[in-house]
Every structure is written in structure tokens, then in C-alpha cells.
Design a protein around this motif. Structure first.
Motif, short mmCIF file in Angstrom:
data_model
loop_
_atom_site.label_atom_id
_atom_site.label_comp_id
_atom_site.label_asym_id
_atom_site.label_seq_id
_atom_site.Cartn_x
_atom_site.Cartn_y
_atom_site.Cartn_z
N LYS A 26 0.76 -1.16 0.14
CA LYS A 26 0.08 -0.10 0.01
C LYS A 26 0.86 1.29 -0.04
O LYS A 26 2.04 1.41 0.40
N SER A 27 0.43 2.16 -0.58
CA SER A 27 1.07 3.64 -0.69
C SER A 27 0.03 4.70 -0.51
O SER A 27 -1.14 4.34 -0.11
N SER A 28 0.57 5.93 -0.44
CA SER A 28 -0.60 6.85 -0.56
C SER A 28 -0.51 7.61 -1.73
O SER A 28 0.12 7.89 -2.35
N TYR A 29 -2.06 8.01 -2.24
CA TYR A 29 -2.08 8.66 -3.41
C TYR A 29 -2.92 10.00 -3.33
O TYR A 29 -3.85 9.84 -2.62
N VAL A 30 -2.91 10.65 -4.52
CA VAL A 30 -3.87 11.98 -4.73
C VAL A 30 -4.46 11.53 -5.79
O VAL A 30 -4.02 11.67 -6.93
N TYR A 31 -5.73 11.20 -5.97
CA TYR A 31 -6.58 11.17 -7.06
C TYR A 31 -7.49 12.00 -7.59
O TYR A 31 -8.09 12.73 -6.73
N CYS A 32 -7.56 12.42 -8.91
CA CYS A 32 -8.19 13.50 -9.16
C CYS A 32 -8.61 13.47 -10.81
O CYS A 32 -7.84 12.64 -11.54
N ASP A 33 -9.57 14.30 -11.53
CA ASP A 33 -9.69 14.49 -12.61
C ASP A 33 -8.39 15.47 -13.00
O ASP A 33 -7.88 16.42 -12.48
N ASN A 34 -7.75 15.10 -14.06
CA ASN A 34 -6.65 15.81 -14.56
C ASN A 34 -6.80 16.64 -15.74
O ASN A 34 -5.79 17.34 -16.31
N ALA A 52 4.74 8.43 -2.58
CA ALA A 52 5.95 7.90 -2.40
C ALA A 52 7.19 8.07 -3.28
O ALA A 52 8.30 8.02 -2.81
N THR A 53 6.88 7.76 -4.60
CA THR A 53 7.31 8.04 -5.72
C THR A 53 7.56 9.43 -6.26
O THR A 53 8.51 9.77 -7.37
N GLY A 54 6.65 9.96 -6.46
CA GLY A 54 6.22 11.38 -7.12
C GLY A 54 5.67 11.23 -8.60
O GLY A 54 5.62 11.83 -9.43
N LYS A 55 5.58 9.56 -9.00
CA LYS A 55 5.11 9.25 -10.37
C LYS A 55 3.55 9.50 -10.48
O LYS A 55 2.87 9.17 -9.45
N VAL A 56 3.12 10.15 -11.35
CA VAL A 56 1.64 10.41 -11.93
C VAL A 56 1.18 9.19 -12.64
O VAL A 56 1.93 8.94 -13.61
N HIS A 122 -1.25 17.92 -10.19
CA HIS A 122 -1.64 16.94 -11.52
C HIS A 122 -3.01 17.27 -11.54
O HIS A 122 -3.57 16.92 -12.75
N CYS A 123 -3.83 17.95 -10.81
CA CYS A 123 -5.32 18.00 -10.95
C CYS A 123 -5.50 19.18 -12.02
O CYS A 123 -4.95 20.17 -11.72
N SER A 124 -6.90 18.99 -12.36
CA SER A 124 -7.23 20.26 -13.51
C SER A 124 -7.78 21.42 -12.53
O SER A 124 -7.86 22.57 -12.93
N SER A 125 -8.39 21.03 -11.46
CA SER A 125 -8.85 22.06 -10.74
C SER A 125 -8.49 22.21 -9.36
O SER A 125 -8.89 21.97 -8.31
N ARG A 126 -7.20 22.64 -9.29
CA ARG A 126 -6.56 22.66 -8.17
C ARG A 126 -7.15 24.01 -7.32
O ARG A 126 -7.33 24.21 -6.24
#
Length: 126
Positions: A26-34, A52-56, A122-126
């Protein structure tokens, strides 16, 4: 069988059993509309930032079936990139218009905290 040999075999057996769980760590993620749009499936409209990795990971869908019920109630914040989600990325096969695709899915198992603005870049509506 000597005690040392038995100990080594026990450690090897334990490591072998642990390897599948390491693959689904398991890791931590920020999920959104891009902000990306498309005219036919599969669409890369959502992404998840692995903290953890900075990868999108682009084109990822989310599976919230494993979330506690109270976390599912936060779906508007969940889909908008306002929360840090605990989970793992799985690859799942899906069929669209008669074609087979292998797509990434974020399997969410919990909510860690509110996402920082910098984590939502990485989100469209920051």
C-alpha cells in the motif's frame, strides 16, 4: 537436520510467502480529474499521484469498494484530489467496444489526510 539449516529454511519459506504481499504494498495517492478529455474509452481523464515516488499514473480508475462506509461518503472530496488515499495500484483487464485493454486501478482502502495544494498539482481544478 541441523538447527542452522532448519532456521534458514524457515526464513526462506517466510520470505517466499511474504513476496506476494510486497508486490501489492500500500502507498498514499492523490486521485483526481486531470483535465484531459477523450472521445472514446478508455479515457485518461483521471490520474493518481503516488506520494512515495512522485510518479503520476494517468488513466487510472478508482475502486472504492474496500473503503469504510464513512469514507465513501466523502466521494466529492475523494474524486477532486482533496484527500490522500491509502491503497495500491492494480492492473485490470477491461473490454471497450469489443477491444481488450489493460488499465490501472487505484484500489482505495482508507483515507490518510487532507491533500496539500502541492500534492494536487496534477489536478485540473487545483
Amino acid at each position: 537436520m541441523s538447527g542452522l539449516r532448519l532456521a534458514l529454511l524457515t526464513v526462506a519459506a517466510c520470505l517466499t510467502c511474504a513476496l506476494p504481499s510486497l508486490a501489492a504494498a500500500k502507498s498514499s495517492y492523490v486521485y483526481c480529474d486531470n483535465g484531459l478529455r477523450c472521445v472514446m474509452a478508455p479515457c485518461p481523464s483521471n490520474s493518481a499521484l503516488d506520494l512515495a515516488t512522485g510518479k503520476v499514473v494517468n488513466g487510472v480508475s478508482i475502486d472504492i469498494d474496500h473503503l469504510p462506509q464513512e469514507d465513501k461518503a466523502l466521494s466529492d472530496r475523494l474524486y477532486a484530489g482533496k484527500l490522500v488515499i491509502v491503497g495500491s495500484i492494480e492492473t485490470r483487464a477491461r473490454t471497450f467496444n469489443g477491444r481488450q485493454y489493460t488499465l490501472p486501478w487505484l484500489v482505495a482502502t482508507g483515507i490518510e489526510r487532507t491533500a496539500k495544494d502541492s500534492e494536487r498539482s496534477h489536478c485540473s481544478s487545483r
